[in-house]
Structures are given as structure tokens and as C-alpha cells.
Design a protein around this motif. Structure first.
Motif, PDB file in Angstrom:
ATOM      1  N   LEU A  23      -2.985   0.195  -8.957  1.00  0.00           N
ATOM      2  CA  LEU A  23      -3.595  -1.074  -8.055  1.00  0.00           C
ATOM      3  C   LEU A  23      -4.907  -1.915  -8.410  1.00  0.00           C
ATOM      4  CD1 LEU A  23      -2.345  -2.746  -5.247  1.00  0.00           C
ATOM      5  CD2 LEU A  23      -4.555  -0.351  -3.902  1.00  0.00           C
ATOM      6  N   CYS A 282       1.424   2.370  -3.942  1.00  0.00           N
ATOM      7  CA  CYS A 282       0.167   2.960  -4.790  1.00  0.00           C
ATOM      8  C   CYS A 282      -0.806   3.414  -3.346  1.00  0.00           C
ATOM      9  CB  CYS A 282      -0.856   1.185  -5.474  1.00  0.00           C
ATOM     10  SG  CYS A 282       0.020   1.407  -6.582  1.00  0.00           S
ATOM     11  N   PHE A 283      -0.613   1.925  -1.934  1.00  0.00           N
ATOM     12  CA  PHE A 283      -1.095   2.578  -1.047  1.00  0.00           C
ATOM     13  C   PHE A 283      -0.494   4.254  -0.458  1.00  0.00           C
ATOM     14  CE2 PHE A 283      -2.473  -1.956  -0.772  1.00  0.00           C
ATOM     15  CZ  PHE A 283      -3.903  -1.796  -0.668  1.00  0.00           C
ATOM     16  N   LEU A 287      -3.281   7.383   0.419  1.00  0.00           N
ATOM     17  CA  LEU A 287      -3.362   7.807   1.572  1.00  0.00           C
ATOM     18  C   LEU A 287      -2.787   8.633   1.763  1.00  0.00           C
ATOM     19  CD1 LEU A 287      -2.598   4.319   3.494  1.00  0.00           C
ATOM     20  CD2 LEU A 287      -4.609   4.835   3.603  1.00  0.00           C
ATOM     21  N   MET A 313      -9.035   3.060   6.131  1.00  0.00           N
ATOM     22  CA  MET A 313      -8.376   2.535   4.680  1.00  0.00           C
ATOM     23  C   MET A 313      -7.067   1.322   5.051  1.00  0.00           C
ATOM     24  SD  MET A 313      -9.349   4.481   1.049  1.00  0.00           S
ATOM     25  CE  MET A 313      -8.647   5.993   1.672  1.00  0.00           C
ATOM     26  N   PHE A 314      -6.053   3.185   5.988  1.00  0.00           N
ATOM     27  CA  PHE A 314      -4.674   2.898   6.450  1.00  0.00           C
ATOM     28  C   PHE A 314      -5.089   1.605   7.650  1.00  0.00           C
ATOM     29  CE2 PHE A 314      -2.010   2.746   9.850  1.00  0.00           C
ATOM     30  CZ  PHE A 314      -0.578   3.072   9.321  1.00  0.00           C
ATOM     31  N   ALA A 317      -5.760  -2.025   5.127  1.00  0.00           N
ATOM     32  CA  ALA A 317      -4.368  -2.001   4.618  1.00  0.00           C
ATOM     33  C   ALA A 317      -2.477  -2.662   5.470  1.00  0.00           C
ATOM     34  CB  ALA A 317      -3.174  -1.547   3.589  1.00  0.00           C
ATOM     35  N   LEU A 335      -7.169  -7.290   1.727  1.00  0.00           N
ATOM     36  CA  LEU A 335      -5.964  -6.503   1.054  1.00  0.00           C
ATOM     37  C   LEU A 335      -6.856  -5.494   0.086  1.00  0.00           C
ATOM     38  CD1 LEU A 335      -3.458  -5.003   1.448  1.00  0.00           C
ATOM     39  CD2 LEU A 335      -2.921  -6.093  -0.547  1.00  0.00           C
ATOM     40  N   ASN A 348     -14.180   0.535   1.673  1.00  0.00           N
ATOM     41  CA  ASN A 348     -12.910   0.583   1.507  1.00  0.00           C
ATOM     42  C   ASN A 348     -13.746   2.671   0.200  1.00  0.00           C
ATOM     43  OD1 ASN A 348     -10.378   0.165   2.616  1.00  0.00           O
ATOM     44  ND2 ASN A 348     -11.205  -1.469   1.984  1.00  0.00           N
TER      45      ASN A 348
END
Length: 373
Positions: A23, A282-283, A287, A313-314, A317, A335, A348
């Protein structure tokens, strides 16, 4: 396998590292394009920050649980003092007073508060007796811990960061086991307070962001310009995009902030739906790994801390992706691991470093139990 791969390398969280590096490198490619086909100034500094902060995140795994628990409240107090310092001597940029100039370093303390509020609340609920979880002692101190930094950040003004701090704090309260009736009541109160906040609490430019979100076509060349151009860039990318370094919206300066808040729109124009799926994958992988760390944690403090970092982090994004697609107001949230910005990368990477730290506590605990047997 252990005879081939050294043990320290084999124990690295590769489930997270592969999608994280992929990412970040993809983000560097998008920033290369946003910079007009040059590594400088965006892509090069993005990779440099990632490298330095990843070393910091890896170093966090050396901290033991007792030290982290001990530092929870001092860290919260220190960041709160920095927020107070912003109000008095903070640097002003773009109409907001959010930064501290400390020699060559430009620091945004509100970003540090996002992981720190999770740490402080995890410490608070870990020490709170189980029998008090349904009483006011579980609610009022936590509400104060969340409310003070939120008010200071709102005064900067920075609505997006204030909401991120509140979101992380509320997630910890929910996971700590506070009564669901309280959350339902807070939801009803929030629904009543939203129109009042719009009329009396939000500044004019923030009110315009809300009305623009509801009807961006009402002022496509004014307050609706950001969302309108973002939608055009995303839609024009189609299934596979226009091609690397071929995006017209960003290269011709139609798309605002193509390297920060709207980097996903820059990516979608050149890489299309397939690029968007890759970013989401990727996210999701990062997560999901974070949630597995929280589930496997051995102690209550560890679980709350890990889950809160995943939630932080969620929020980053989810809000950014919703924002660039016109599903949420523009609140200036970048982002993770793709946008150009040191403060976002720092926050992050602290979250990831904390998750790696909790994972190391769990694995060392299991190894100790096996050795004892």
C-alpha cells in the motif's frame, strides 16, 4: 522452516507487513504522478517518512506492558499541554491554528492525541473494578478525558480530528462494557444536537461543507468544487483507469489536494476500479490482522489498547474514502499510508507499532507458558 529463516525474521507479522508495504509503495507511485512525474517533493518524502517511522514502530515492540501502563496518563497529560500550547503560540496555516514549530520540526499535537486517548482510556478501564462498569464512575471520568482534547481541537478549528478523537474514545467505552442503554441515549441526544450544532457551533465554512455534502451540484464552482472534481476523477477512471501518470484531473490542476486529502481520487483516475479494489484489500488485510491481535491478547488492557488502535486507523480510512466519493462531508482527513503528510503517517505508524507491541506481549506470554510446561 526455522532452520532456513532466522527466528527474529520468521516472527515478524508478515500478514500485515506485505499489504502495508504494498500500500505504501502504491501510494508513492500515485504521489509520483501527482507530483508531475517526479519523486520530489511528494513520493520521496513519503517513502523517507515511512522508513523512519517504521523503525520507530518496530522499536515500540521493546516496551513492556508495565512501562506502557505507567506512561498512559503522563502521555495524555503531555499531549494535552501541547494542545494548550497550540492555543497560545501555535503556528497558523490555512486559517487554522494547529501546529507547533519546535526548531526544524513542525508538530501537530492533535494527531498525537488520537492514539493517546485510546491508551489513556484502556488504562482507565483496565483499573476500574468490574462492579463499577454500570455506574457513573465508568462514564464521567472517561467523558472528561475525551471531552477536554475534543474542545481544544475544535477551537483550532479541526472538526475531522476532533471526531477521530471522539470515535476512538467511544469505541473503547463500548468495548469496556458500558451499558448499551447509555449509547442509545447518546445516539438520540446526538440526533437532537446535530441541527443545533450546525446552527450555533459550526463556523460558516464548516456549515458550507455540510450543505455541499448534501447538494454539491448547488455550487459546483464554489463550495461544491472539491467533491464535484473528485467524483469526476473517480468516474473517469472506469474499470482499469487511464494509465499510470496519465490522469488529467490532477495534472491539469482541476482536482484540489491531489496528493493529500484526495489522493484516492488521483489513484482512481489512473488505476480505475481495479486500483480501488487493491487499496481496499490492503486496508482490509491490515485491519483484519489488527483485530486478530486484539482477539488474541491475553489481558483486558491489551485487548482494549489493540482494538482502539484498529478503530483509529479504520476511522481514518473510512472517512477519507467516504469523503472523496461524496458520502461524507469534506473534513480534511488524509488516507493512511497513501496521502502525503507527516502527521498522518506518524499517527498511523504509532497505531501499528502499538499493535506490534501488543502482539509481542501475547507471543512472549505464550512462549513463557510453553517453556514452563
Amino acid at each position: 522452516m526455522n532452520s532456513i529463516v532466522p527466528t527474529p525474521i520468521a516472527r515478524l507479522p508478515w500478514r500485515m507487513l506485505f499489504p502495508l508495504v504494498a500500500l505504501t509503495l502504491f501510494g508513492a507511485a500515485v504521489l509520483y504522478s501527482a507530483g508531475g512525474g517526479h519523486f520530489s517533493p511528494y513520493a520521496s518524502s513519503h517513502l523517507l517518512r515511512f522508513g523512519i517511522l517504521f523503525v520507530v514502530a518496530a522499536g515500540m515492540t521493546l516496551f513492556n506492558r508495565d512501562f506502557v501502563r505507567m506512561m498512559a496518563y503522563p502521555a495524555y497529560g503531555g499531549v494535552l499541554l501541547l494542545l494548550l500550547a497550540v492555543e497560545t503560540v501555535g503556528a497558523i496555516g490555512g486559517g487554522s491554528q494547529r501546529w507547533l514549530n519546535i526548531g526544524p520540526l513542525v508538530l501537530q499535537p492533535s494527531e498525537l492525541m488520537k492514539p493517546v486517548i485510546v491508551l489513556a482510556l484502556a488504562r482507565f478501564y483496565d483499573t476500574l473494578p468490574t462492579g463499577m462498569i454500570n455506574g457513573w464512575r465508568a462514564l464521567l471520568p472517561a467523558a472528561g478525558l475525551i471531552g477536554m482534547p475534543m474542545l481544544l481541537v475544535l477551537a483550532q478549528p479541526d472538526l475531522g480530528t476532533a471526531l477521530a478523537i471522539g470515535f476512538g474514545g467511544v469505541v473503547i467505552m463500548f468495548l469496556a462494557g458500558l451499558p448499551m442503554l447509555w449509547f442509545a441515549g447518546a445516539g438520540i441526544a446526538g440526533a437532537i444536537a446535530v441541527p443545533l450544532a450546525y446552527l450555533f457551533a459550526l463556523k460558516p465554512y464548516q456549515q458550507k461543507r455540510v450543505t455541499t455534502f448534501l447538494d454539491p451540484e448547488s455550487d459546483p464552482l464554489g463550495t461544491g468544487y472539491h467533491i464535484t472534481q473528485s467524483k469526476i476523477a473517480i468516474g473517469s477512471g472506469g474499470f482499469s483507469g487511464k494509465g499510470f501518470n496519465e490522469g488529467s484531473q490532477s495534472h491539469l490542476n482541476y482536482l484540489p489536494e491531489p496528493h493529500t486529502d484526495f489522493v484516492f481520487a488521483t489513484m482512481a483516475e489512473e488505476w480505475g476500479f481495479l486500483g480501488g479494489l487493491f487499496v481496499l484489500f490492503c486496508f482490509a488485510a491490515i485491519l483484519w490482522w489488527g483485530l486478530s491481535v486484539a482477539r488474541n491478547a491475553e489481558q483486558r488492557f491489551d485487548r482494549l489498547l489493540a482494538a482502539g488502535m484498529v478503530a483509529t486507523m479504520f476511522f481514518y480510512a473510512a472517512i477519507n474514502l467516504m469523503m472523496v466519493m461524496g458520502l461524507a462531508p469534506v473534513v480534511g482527513i488524509p488516507l493512511p499510508f497513501m496521502s502525503h503528510g507527516g502527521s498522518s503517517m506518524m499517527t498511523n505508524m504509532i497505531c501499528l507499532g502499538t499493535l506490534m507491541m501488543v502482539r509481542s506481549w501475547s507471543t512472549s506470554g505464550r512462549r513463557g507458558a510453553l517453556e514452563a510446561t
